[in-house]
Structure formats: C-alpha cells, structure tokens
Design a protein around this motif. Structure first.
Motif: not given
Length: 747
Positions: A84-94
């Motif tokens: 989840i941390r990797r997913y959210l931190g990827s720049g996907l969600i402004k």
C-alpha cells in the motif's frame, strides 16, 4: 506455444513504453524474494506501484532471459502495508508523495485504502494533512478509479495512456459512450487525437469503412491538415483527391458527402479567382467555417478602418512636416532617410499602413520615431507583437509598454477576445511588430478590436517565413492592387553594413552565397555528414560559444534546425543539448513523460494554443524555463518569456517540448544574441531561401552555420515553391467572384 499462465506482482518500474501502441517492457516484484521479473506486452495505463494480475505466457529472450508476455491484466489493490505504501507513494494519486504515503500507512495500516475509498474525511487525522489536501486526495482517488475504467475499455481499442486521460478529462463519465457511438467527435474535440487515431477507434467499435460519418470526418480532417500547412482553403478538386487517397473509398461517395457537409454548413464552398494572379477560370474553394469567417471578416474590417470618416489623430492632417521632422531629429539625435520619413507620414496620416524591410534598414528606428511623434501630440499609443520576446524588444526600443497580441486583446478560455468590434481598444495608434507572424485567425481578432478612426500600423519583414498558422496576412496586405498603403525600406545603413549577420542576411535574400570567412560574427563549421553536423552543433552551442564569447548556453544561444526529425533535427539535438546543459543529478528531481525527461532548469516551449492556462492563455511557441518540480503535487512550474509563472500538472506535459533546439519555423518573432544553424543534406526537402534567411535574421550578434556548402547552396538557390491558398488579397482588392449564394457579410 507455451500454455496460458497467470502472474501476480507489483509493477516496480517501466523501462520502455511505446505511447502509440501501448507496448511496454516493465519489471515486476512477485513478493517471493529474489530478482525482479521482466514482463512485456500491452500494459497500457498501468502505473508503478500498482499490484497487477496478468494473464499471458512464459517465454525466453535471447538477450534478456526468462520473461512473461502479457495478453491482458487487471489491477488488484495491494493487501500488505508495504504494498500500500509503495502504491500510494508512486505518484499515482495527486497530493500523496512518498513521505505522505509513509505517514498515512503508519496511521491507518492495512485499512488505508478502505479509508480513502469510504471515509476520506478521516485522512485529516494524519499529521500534516489539512482539509484542502484531504479533499484533493479524495477527488484524485475518484478520478483515478474512473480513468481506470475508461482505460480498460480503451485498451481494447488501442488508445495510448496519455490520450485516454485526455478523453476522460474531456467527457468524464460520458467517455465510453462517446468512444463507442461517436468516435469521430474525438478528432474535433480532443487535442492530440487526429482523424487517423479516431478512425482506428471507429474501426474497432464496428463503424463501416464507407460510412458517410467517416467520409465527412475525413474531409474535415484533410482540410484541417491543409490549415496546418498554412492554407486557408483547398481547391475542391484537390480536396476530393486527397480524401479519396486518405479514405480509400469511391470518388462519388466523397463528392456526395462533401455536398452534404456544405449543405449542413460543416464547410463553406465559394468561387475565388485563381491563385498566384494566374489566368483561367475561378476555383471552387472549400473552407473550414472558422477560416472562411475570419477571411471575410478581416477583409471587411480592414476596409472599414480604411474608410472610417472619423480620425483619432487629426493633428497630423495638416502638420508642418519639415518642422515636425526637425523636432524629431533633435529628440532622437539622428535624421531620418527619405523612405523612413515617408513611412512616418504614412503611419500618422493613413488609418491602416504596412512598414516592411529587411534587417539593418532602420525599421526599428522608424517605429520609434512614429511613436515619439504620436505621443508628442498626446495620442494614446498601444504596442504589441505576436511573441513575448518580440514584445519585450519593442518595449525596449520605444521606451513604452508593449504586450503580446493575446494579452492586449485579453483572450479568454475558448479563444474569444475581451476586446472586439463592440468593445474596441482605447487607442489612437496601434503598432504591431513582427507582423509576418500574424496568422489569419489572430489578425482577424486584432483588426476587429481597433476602434474606427484609430490608426493601425503593421511592421514586419515580408521575406521571412509566413506565419505558423494559416494565411499569409502580411503578404496579402502588401499585394499589388490592394487598398492598404505601404512603405518598403531598402537602404542598409552604414552601421549595419559592418555586421556580417546583416550583410549575409541580405546576400541570402538576394540568392547569393553568404560570406563564411574573415568575419567576426558569422562562421561556418564544414561537416558533410549529417550525424557529424549534429554532434558539432551541440558542441558549438553548449561549449565553444560560451567559452569564446561568454554567452549563457540556455539564455543567449539558440539552436535553429530546418526540421524536427533526423540526426541534426531539433528532436535529437534537444536530447543531446539537455545532457550537456542540464544533465541528470541525484539531488535534482525529474519527471519522465513519454520519451522526454523534464528537469528544473530545462528550457521548454509550449506546443499548442491553450486558452485555459496562465492569465490570458499560453500560446504555441511561448518559451520558458522550468523553475520547480513537485513530485507530491505532480506539478512543474515554467517561468515564461513574459515573466509569468505557469503551472503544469504532470498529465499536461504533452503540451511542453524542450527548446534548447527549435525548428526555424518555431523561432519566428524571437531574437537571440547567438544562433547555431545545422544546414545539412539530410534536410534537403526543407532547404529554402526564406527558411535560411529567417534563421539568420533571428541573431543579434552571432551566427554559426554547421553543415555542408552543398546544403547551404541548395537553401540559397531554392525559392519557396508556391503561395498558400488564401483569397484575402482578392477580397481586399474587391476581385471576388460574385454570386448570390456566396455573398457574405462580416461577422
């Protein structure tokens, strides 16, 4: 053939992506320890950090070893805190970068994604997250979900990620319905989708090859392509043959659909005199509606200004010119030459006038003199130019404020101007410099905004390349037999004769090879091979000129290429110049977009008109420097030539291109201390006299040519083939073919 298989993993990074067809090479972490796995295939829309469930086959590559070929995939929300941390931190969600992702997952643990999905207001519990950012994250999450749906549908019809995002931004929830039922709308509504992409989509949603809807869209596409080439209309016969070739359908079907389009006012057909002053029968011209309206209107508005009974500068009707010019010489410290005096009189006594001439002939000093005299009689003078750089130069020259034409007219989202015929500019004299850059649509907006009785002076060099947009406005205004008075300055002043740049510009313009030896400001590096010329161009611009002349490679030196493609084209040179001038650094954030990488300090240019950006829109050709890049907010900021800070969201980066090297066409209206011009046989088809002349006249102090003598000879010898298709000169001179059905009134 290997049996079907399923692979689940987190997309760690994309090593290659083809924006056009979605083919992707990526590295995936399966969570089982060990090295990352390589996956290849259509991963359109997948983002680093996402958990994917991929269906496909295992195989082996001679060079890269074992890899998984993906046929299709679905996104699976990650289930572990680390995922989840990797997913959210990827720049996907402004609004969420790596630091914020860490804080959110630390606070909510494995429930993080449920909280964002169902109770986003709770995000405010996270230290450092205020209501504004919480709202932004919730909105970005919703948009991302909706885009994903559209992406999955579009994946089946072969649309690239960036275009899918644009389709979603345009139609939101209606995206899938528009794509399925009205795919040809995309070509008109969505920037970056031409007829060919829309046609491909239409094919895959089952629209027949000979559908009238397809043929009409193809006809409009062929016309819009011709406006990109500078034409305001196409002769009907040429349009029909272009459309038959493009659409691969019967000529009869194209003729019927063109008649229907004209009846539905999708295009305008009108008889015009043959182009190039040629003899023969009138031509049936087919226009896209906005270009026909603009041409009719521009001719009518120009006539209206010329004939206006009132005069907002009556003082100059019976002025004692000897005294006025003597007073002027006292103010400026220099006498005007006779042709300059004629230009001063013309601008101050005629309602519309044109001043043209090459470099070193005193256009600038003449403009300054006109402005001085007008202001001495308390006239309200307004100064403008098509680009920010040209406007700055005009302001320095006259000591008065100058703006771009777009700012002057206060263009609003959608392209309408705040000033027009109903609300004209409060000005007695409007002076527009670099008028060779005015295309038909902008010239029409400008002339509409000039008040009756006011004077309009257009200043420009008619021998330069015509405008990037459709039309040849300056040339049409100067056409023989037209009503607009003009002066052409031809005498090169002694001061200017000492400049190799000016001397060679005039040599090129008269078809003579430039002098490339023994001058302090004009050089040639002979390189016969195109690749070598490209390499030397970069070396000269990034290292040699800065070392010898102390010029800044980003601010003072501009590489001008005849074309975009090829080893000495602007595209390749931009990549090499960026490596030399703004190389990657571990401490410097950067954003990869498509095939480009953006960094702080990059010199960039806007490549489309966008009326929604900045104060009054940002326009094709506007240049600036990237001043900040924020991975959390997914935004970079550009400081433009007009000293305006303009933010770009990361999904808008297809509007920006690097500008260390630009094509000569894009450099119009700009002036640089030094220019470097690769002139190679690789650009053979583009080499024309007005192209090389325009490039050389962009330089204030220094020109360096890199390339072959043969290529330079080709450019000097070749006079541009054929005029653009425009009937403005005929409309101005009252030579149009009269028929009841085509008489138009100015809008």
């Amino acid at each position: 053939m290997a049996p079907p298989a399923v692979l689940e993993g987190v997309l760690e990074r994309i090593t290659y992506a083809n924006e056009e067809n979605g083919y992707t090479v990526a590295r995936v972490d399966t969570g089982r320890g060990g090295d990352l796995l390589t996956v290849v295939g259509s991963l359109l829309g997948a983002q680093p950090g996402e958990s994917l469930r991929m269906e496909g086959r295992w195989g082996s590559h001679a060079q890269y070893g074992r890899q998984f070929t993906v046929d299709n995939y679905t996104t699976v929300l990650p289930a572990t805190i680390q995922g989840i941390r990797r997913y959210l931190g990827s720049g996907l969600i402004k609004g969420i970068g790596p630091v914020m992702a860490d804080r959110i997952t630390t606070h909510f643990g494995v429930d993080t994604l449920d909280v964002i999905e169902t109770e986003p207001k709770r995000l405010i519990e996270v230290p450092g997250l205020g209501p504004k950012r919480t709202k932004m994250i919730a909105a970005a999450w919703e948009e991302q979900k909706a885009i994903k749906e559209v992406m999955i549908f579009l994946q089946g019809v072969g649309v690239s990620t960036s275009i899918a995002v644009r389709i979603y931004k345009k139609y939101a929830d209606a995206s899938i319905s528009v794509v399925k039922n009205e795919p040809y709308r995309l070509a008109a509504d969505v920037w970056g989708i031409g007829f060919l992409t829309a046609d491909k989509i239409a094919q895959s949603v089952g629209i027949p090859h000979d559908s009238p809807e397809r043929v009409k869209a193809g006809l409009q596409y062929a016309l819009s392509q011709s406006t990109d080439q500078g034409h305001c209309y196409l002769p009907e016969e040429q349009l029909i043959s272009d459309a038959v070739k493009l659409l691969q359908v019967d000529t009869g079907l194209v003729i019927d659909c063109l008649a229907e389009l004209a009846a539905d006012e999708g295009v305008v057909r009108e008889k015009v005199p043959p182009p190039e002053g040629g003899e023969g029968d009138p031509v049936t011209a087919v226009y896209l509606v906005p270009f026909h309206r603009a041409e009719v209107s521009l001719a009518a508005q120009t006539q209206r200004l010329l004939r206006a009974p009132e005069d907002r500068m009556p003082a100059f009707r019976d002025v004692a010119w000897d005294k006025a010019l003597a007073w002027l010489a006292g103010r400026t410290g220099a006498e005007l030459a006779p042709e300059q005096q004629a230009a001063v009189r013309l601008a101050l006594t005629e309602k519309v006038a044109v001043l043209t001439g090459g470099p070193g002939c005193g256009k600038s000093f003449t403009v300054r003199s006109i402005v001085e005299l007008a202001r001495a009689k308390k006239a309200k003078v307004v100064l403008a130019a098509p680009t920010g750089r040209a406007a700055k130069r005009l302001a320095e020259l006259t000591g008065a404020e100058a703006s771009t034409v777009h700012r002057l007219l206060e263009l609003k989202p959608g392209g309408d101007a705040a000033y027009d015929r109903d609300r004209p500019l409060d000005a007695d004299l409007v002076v527009v410099d670099e008028a060779s850059m005015l295309d038909l649509l902008l010239a029409n907006k400008l002339v509409k905004a000039v008040a009756p009785g006011a004077h309009l002076l257009l200043v420009g060099d008619v021998d330069q390349l015509p405008s990037v947009g459709a039309g040849e406005v300056l040339r049409d205004l100067l056409a023989d037999g037209g009503p607009v008075p003009s002066v052409r300055l031809t005498r090169i002043f002694r001061q200017a004769q000492q400049s190799g740049v000016v001397t060679n510009a005039h040599r090129i313009n008269s078809g003579v090879h430039p002098i490339t030896q023994g001058l302090a400001d004009f050089f040639l590096f002979v390189e016969d091979e195109t690749e070598d010329a490209g390499r030397v161009t970069v070396d000269v611009a990034a290292r040699r000129i800065p070392a010898k002349f102390g010029l800044d490679p980003r601010r003072d030196i501009q590489v001008l290429a005849p074309m975009h493609r090829g080893p000495a084209g602007a595209g390749t040179l931009n990549g090499l110049l960026q490596q030399a001038i703004t190389p990657a650094r571990p401490d410097l954030p950067e954003k990869r977009f498509g095939g480009r990488v953006f960094r702080v300090g990059d010199k960039v240019t806007q490549i489309r008109n966008n009326y929604e950006k900045g104060q009054n829109g940002v326009f094709n050709g506007t240049v600036g420097v990237v001043t900040s890049l924020d991975p959390d907010d997914q935004r970079l900021t550009v400081l433009t030539d007009e000293d305006e800070e303009v933010p770009y969201d990361f999904d808008e980066l297809d509007e920006l291109a690097h500008a260390y090297a630009v094509t000569i066409h894009r450099s119009q209206g700009s002036e640089y201390p030094a220019v470097v011009i690769p002139v190679t046989t690789g650009a053979w088809m583009m080499l024309q006299r007005n192209l090389l002349y325009t490039a050389v006249t962009r330089a204030k102090k220094l020109v360096v040519l890199v390339g072959s003598r043969k290529a330079i000879g080709q450019a000097v010898r070749t006079v541009s083939a054929g005029r653009r298709c425009t009937a403005l000169d005929h409309r101005l001179a009252g030579r149009m073919v009269r028929s009841h059905s085509t008489e138009q009134t100015a809008p």
